[in-house]
Design a protein around this motif. Structure first.
Motif, PDB file in Angstrom:
ATOM      1  N   LYS A  13       0.840  -1.206   0.000  1.00  0.00           N
ATOM      2  CA  LYS A  13       0.000   0.000   0.000  1.00  0.00           C
ATOM      3  C   LYS A  13       0.874   1.256   0.000  1.00  0.00           C
ATOM      4  O   LYS A  13       0.584   2.226  -0.689  1.00  0.00           O
ATOM      5  N   ASP A  68      -7.077   4.303   5.482  1.00  0.00           N
ATOM      6  CA  ASP A  68      -8.029   3.709   4.540  1.00  0.00           C
ATOM      7  C   ASP A  68      -8.753   2.528   5.172  1.00  0.00           C
ATOM      8  O   ASP A  68      -8.284   1.940   6.146  1.00  0.00           O
ATOM      9  N   SER A  85     -14.892  -7.617   6.080  1.00  0.00           N
ATOM     10  CA  SER A  85     -14.249  -8.470   5.061  1.00  0.00           C
ATOM     11  C   SER A  85     -13.008  -9.189   5.569  1.00  0.00           C
ATOM     12  O   SER A  85     -12.790 -10.357   5.260  1.00  0.00           O
ATOM     13  N   GLY A  86     -12.194  -8.511   6.363  1.00  0.00           N
ATOM     14  CA  GLY A  86     -10.945  -9.091   6.847  1.00  0.00           C
ATOM     15  C   GLY A  86     -11.157 -10.197   7.870  1.00  0.00           C
ATOM     16  O   GLY A  86     -10.343 -11.093   8.011  1.00  0.00           O
ATOM     17  N   PHE A 116     -16.055  -3.861  -4.605  1.00  0.00           N
ATOM     18  CA  PHE A 116     -15.071  -3.478  -3.585  1.00  0.00           C
ATOM     19  C   PHE A 116     -15.199  -1.977  -3.388  1.00  0.00           C
ATOM     20  O   PHE A 116     -15.358  -1.225  -4.358  1.00  0.00           O
ATOM     21  N   PHE A 149      -4.273 -10.601  -3.382  1.00  0.00           N
ATOM     22  CA  PHE A 149      -4.509 -11.116  -2.037  1.00  0.00           C
ATOM     23  C   PHE A 149      -6.018 -11.087  -1.755  1.00  0.00           C
ATOM     24  O   PHE A 149      -6.811 -10.698  -2.613  1.00  0.00           O
ATOM     25  N   GLY A 150      -6.382 -11.465  -0.557  1.00  0.00           N
ATOM     26  CA  GLY A 150      -7.778 -11.380  -0.128  1.00  0.00           C
ATOM     27  C   GLY A 150      -8.721 -12.115  -1.075  1.00  0.00           C
ATOM     28  O   GLY A 150      -8.516 -13.278  -1.412  1.00  0.00           O
ATOM     29  N   ASP A 152      -9.271 -11.510  -4.183  1.00  0.00           N
ATOM     30  CA  ASP A 152      -8.899 -11.353  -5.596  1.00  0.00           C
ATOM     31  C   ASP A 152      -9.184 -12.579  -6.469  1.00  0.00           C
ATOM     32  O   ASP A 152      -9.655 -12.425  -7.597  1.00  0.00           O
ATOM     33  N   LYS A 172      -4.499  -4.143 -12.293  1.00  0.00           N
ATOM     34  CA  LYS A 172      -5.451  -4.073 -11.178  1.00  0.00           C
ATOM     35  C   LYS A 172      -5.508  -2.653 -10.602  1.00  0.00           C
ATOM     36  O   LYS A 172      -6.592  -2.118 -10.361  1.00  0.00           O
TER      37      LYS A 172
END
Ligand code: IMP
Length: 197
Positions: A13, A68, A85-86, A116, A149-150, A152, A172
């Motif tokens: 990030k 964020d 979500s996490g 998203f 990740f996540g 995706d 992306k």
């Protein structure tokens, strides 16, 4: 050069935001300002959490800063997992188990639409600003791709036939929720710094 702290130690990030800003503004990580505690994130909306983190930094470290928060909002699940979500599948945080649970909940469901959403909360010279980026798309029936990740591997952005995990990071970033929110933040900060703010 103006310095702004980003409420994160996530290298990817930090790289993304530094790339968007060029060398006009120095972005500091949490580590850079000596913050090692976990930031509070107890709200039930992305906006609440983003501002909660930014205000915490502003109040405790007296820095210009931004934070964020991102969530995947699935229409057929009434916007879940959203802000959760996490931790969708419960602790410990696991992308693997989160994706398994999502696929399980979506079994047999026709409406696969989802989006998203990233919210960025900025505090600059004591004033608060909000930026948002959205990427619409749909949830697949099974995983595909190994980038990212996540969620995706199970998210296909609108207008594409590949999942986020099958796109390059550059591809992306140009269409992603976070990429769009970061672009807005960067445009605002660059404009602000050009006008001598
Ligand atoms: P965070 O607010 O960036 O920590 O994101 C919260 C959760 O949303 C993460 O744990 C991921 O599971 C998911 N997430 C955030 N951004 C993305 C993305 O770009 N792709 C896939 N999943 C993401």
């Amino acid at each position: 050069m103006r310095k702004i702290c980003f409420a994160s130690n996530n290298v990817k990030k930090l790289e993304e935001i530094r790339a968007a800003l060029g060398n006009t503004i120095e972005i500091l990580s949490l580590k850079d300002i000596g913050c090692s505690e976990e930031l509070p994130e107890t709200g039930d909306t992305l906006e609440h959490n983003a501002f909660q983190k930014a205000r915490y930094l502003h109040d405790h470290y007296h820095v210009d800063c931004f934070a964020d928060d991102t969530g995947l909002e699935v229409t057929a699940l009434n916007g879940a997992p959203g802000v959760y979500s996490g931790r969708f599948a419960g602790p410990p945080r696991s992308d693997e188990r989160n994706v398994d649970l999502l696929l399980q909940k979506m079994e047999g469901i026709k409406d696969r639409s989802a989006a998203f959403r990233t919210v960025i909360a900025l505090i600059l010279k004591g004033k608060e600003y909000q930026f948002e980026g959205k990427a619409a798309g749909s949830i697949t029936d099974e995983r595909s791709g190994s980038n990212g990740f996540g969620y995706d591997p199970v998210f296909v952005p609108e207008g594409y036939e590949r999942t986020f995990a099958e796109l390059s990071l550059e591809e992306k970033n140009t269409i992603s929720h976070r990429g769009r929110a970061v672009a807005q933040l960067a445009a605002f900060l660059l404009d602000e710094s050009r006008s001598g703010g």
